[in-house]
Design an enzyme around this catalytic site. Structure first.
Site, PDB file in Angstrom:
ATOM      1  N   HIS A  45       0.879  -1.178   0.000  1.00  0.00           N
ATOM      2  CA  HIS A  45       0.000   0.000   0.000  1.00  0.00           C
ATOM      3  C   HIS A  45       0.917   1.229   0.000  1.00  0.00           C
ATOM      4  O   HIS A  45       1.374   1.671   1.045  1.00  0.00           O
ATOM      5  CB  HIS A  45      -0.915  -0.013   1.222  1.00  0.00           C
ATOM      6  CG  HIS A  45      -1.877  -1.164   1.228  1.00  0.00           C
ATOM      7  ND1 HIS A  45      -2.915  -1.263   0.323  1.00  0.00           N
ATOM      8  CD2 HIS A  45      -1.972  -2.256   2.012  1.00  0.00           C
ATOM      9  CE1 HIS A  45      -3.601  -2.379   0.556  1.00  0.00           C
ATOM     10  NE2 HIS A  45      -3.038  -3.004   1.565  1.00  0.00           N
TER      11      HIS A  45
ATOM     12  N   GLU B  18      -1.456  -6.630  -2.323  1.00  0.00           N
ATOM     13  CA  GLU B  18      -2.518  -5.632  -2.095  1.00  0.00           C
ATOM     14  C   GLU B  18      -2.119  -4.273  -2.660  1.00  0.00           C
ATOM     15  O   GLU B  18      -2.349  -3.231  -2.033  1.00  0.00           O
ATOM     16  CB  GLU B  18      -2.799  -5.498  -0.582  1.00  0.00           C
ATOM     17  CG  GLU B  18      -3.202  -6.805   0.080  1.00  0.00           C
ATOM     18  CD  GLU B  18      -3.624  -6.663   1.543  1.00  0.00           C
ATOM     19  OE1 GLU B  18      -3.851  -5.525   2.016  1.00  0.00           O
ATOM     20  OE2 GLU B  18      -3.729  -7.702   2.221  1.00  0.00           O
TER      21      GLU B  18
HETATM   22  C1  XIL Z   1      -9.568  -3.841   3.982  1.00  0.00           C
HETATM   23  C2  XIL Z   1     -10.791  -3.896   3.079  1.00  0.00           C
HETATM   24  O1  XIL Z   1     -10.406  -3.526   1.768  1.00  0.00           O
HETATM   25  C3  XIL Z   1     -11.871  -2.960   3.593  1.00  0.00           C
HETATM   26  O2  XIL Z   1     -13.056  -3.092   2.818  1.00  0.00           O
HETATM   27  C4  XIL Z   1     -12.163  -3.268   5.049  1.00  0.00           C
HETATM   28  O3  XIL Z   1     -13.093  -2.315   5.537  1.00  0.00           O
HETATM   29  C5  XIL Z   1     -10.891  -3.233   5.873  1.00  0.00           C
HETATM   30  O4  XIL Z   1      -9.936  -4.125   5.322  1.00  0.00           O
HETATM   31  N1  XIL Z   1      -4.646  -4.989   4.768  1.00  0.00           N
HETATM   32  C6  XIL Z   1      -5.343  -6.164   4.583  1.00  0.00           C
HETATM   33  C7  XIL Z   1      -6.715  -6.133   4.047  1.00  0.00           C
HETATM   34  O5  XIL Z   1      -4.756  -7.245   4.764  1.00  0.00           O
HETATM   35  O6  XIL Z   1      -7.508  -7.177   4.585  1.00  0.00           O
HETATM   36  C8  XIL Z   1      -7.401  -4.806   4.286  1.00  0.00           C
HETATM   37  O7  XIL Z   1      -8.640  -4.809   3.584  1.00  0.00           O
HETATM   38  C9  XIL Z   1      -6.508  -3.673   3.839  1.00  0.00           C
HETATM   39  C10 XIL Z   1      -5.220  -3.673   4.614  1.00  0.00           C
END
Ligand code: XIL
Length: 316
Positions: free
Chosen positions: A209, A237
């Site tokens: 991220h 992600e």
């Molecule tokens: C996020 C989802 O995208 C959202 O919809 C939810 O409200 C919160 O979680 N790291 C992770 C993911 O491993 O599971 C998270 O996903 C984002 C951060």
């Protein structure tokens, strides 16, 4: 232009994928893009397989949403990443506020992992068995699992997952391990010790991220350090957010940044693929989580390709 999964496969990777969520699946403009496996060869449920959604009460299992996404992957001919078995967040209250002993919580971790992984046996390419185990300083996160069981909860869950689906790749998934420092070192040490102890571990997920203009220069070398330990890696992600409003200059920098991340995976033979944490700004988790930030994905909120899309293609 070239489709994203097609481009990833041409580069020798297993997939380019995306997260998706049940509420989005009635949006046909969205699903038209999602369901085409030339675009995305892999999907990850953003929420449907999390503990609060699959086992909201102890022993009561709700599979509707998780099944929907698993079935979608099957219908579309896409790989499925299971996300996730054991994580401190999005837990039901019976887990967080139970009065556990080491033995009783160990049984709960084993049972939850076994039920969840067994349900999708043979359908899941890889499971995030453990999600976000570390603090940014490299110490273990103080959650109910660590505080009750100690670091042994990690091998306990990995062994249960292996027994439940011997063919699924078992991952630990984490953020801020893309930067050289204590957290990456802690994860490298953990993987090394799990391997030494014969605990099943196949991969490390780098969430990625990121922020526009701040993609870590260490990304490729860190992935190489993990693969040198005998595990695969995946970018699990990916999104690259900016402070809003978006500008042409920020969108151009974002294109460069996507190219940089994809190029890093491309360059590391043990990097199997890249997953974006949803592909459109319409459904990205970023604006609701990082105040004032957004526009983090390759398609805008009208499902139109952004410069970032071309950055991904260029990277592959
Ligand atoms: C996020 C989802 O995208 C959202 O919809 C939810 O409200 C919160 O979680 N790291 C992770 C993911 O491993 O599971 C998270 O996903 C984002 C951060």
């Amino acid at each position: 232009t070239v489709a994203l999964n097609t481009a990833a496969k041409a580069a020798g990777k297993l997939y380019m994928g995306t997260a998706t969520d049940n509420g989005e699946l009635t949006d046909t403009a969205y699903t038209t893009i999602l369901d085409n496996n030339a675009n995305f060869g892999q999907i990850t449920p953003a929420n449907a397989m999390k503990w609060e959604n699959t086992e909201p009460e102890q022993g009561t299992w709700t599979w509707t949403n998780a099944d929907q996404i698993a079935n979608l992957a099957k219908t579309n001919g896409q790989l499925l990443r299971g996300h996730n078995c054991v994580w401190y967040n999005q837990l039901p209250s019976w887990v967080t506020s139970g009065s556990w002993t080491n033995a009783t919580l160990t049984a709960v971790v084993q049972d939850h992992t076994t039920e969840l992984v067994s349900r999708y046996k043979g359908q899941v390419y890889a499971w995030d068995v453990i999600n976000e185990p570390f603090n940014d300083d490299g110490t273990y996160r103080s959650d109910v699992f660590y505080n009750t069981i100690g670091p042994a909860y990690i091998p306990i869950a990995l062994r249960a997952a292996r027994a439940a689906d011997p063919n699924a790749k078992l991952y630990i998934n984490e953020y801020n391990i893309e930067y050289t420092g204590s957290k990456a070192t802690a994860m490298l040490n953990l993987v090394e010790s799990l391997k030494a102890e014969g605990v099943p571990i196949d991969g490390v997920g780098l969430q990625s991220h990121f922020i526009v203009g701040e993609v870590p220069t260490s990304l490729q070398s860190i992935m190489e350090q993990f693969t040198a330990l005998g595990v695969e890696v995946a970018i699990t992600e990916l999104d690259i957010r900016m402070t809003l409003p978006e500008t042409a200059a920020l969108l151009e920098q974002q294109k460069t940044d996507y190219d940089t991340v994809i190029s890093a995976c491309r360059a590391v033979s043990g990097c199997v693929g890249v997953t974006v944490w949803d592909f459109t700004d319409k459904y990205s988790w970023v604006p609701s989580t990082f105040s004032g930030q957004g526009a983090a994905t390759p398609y805008d909120s009208n499902l139109v390709k952004k410069p970032a899309y071309d950055g991904i293609v260029a990277g592959w």
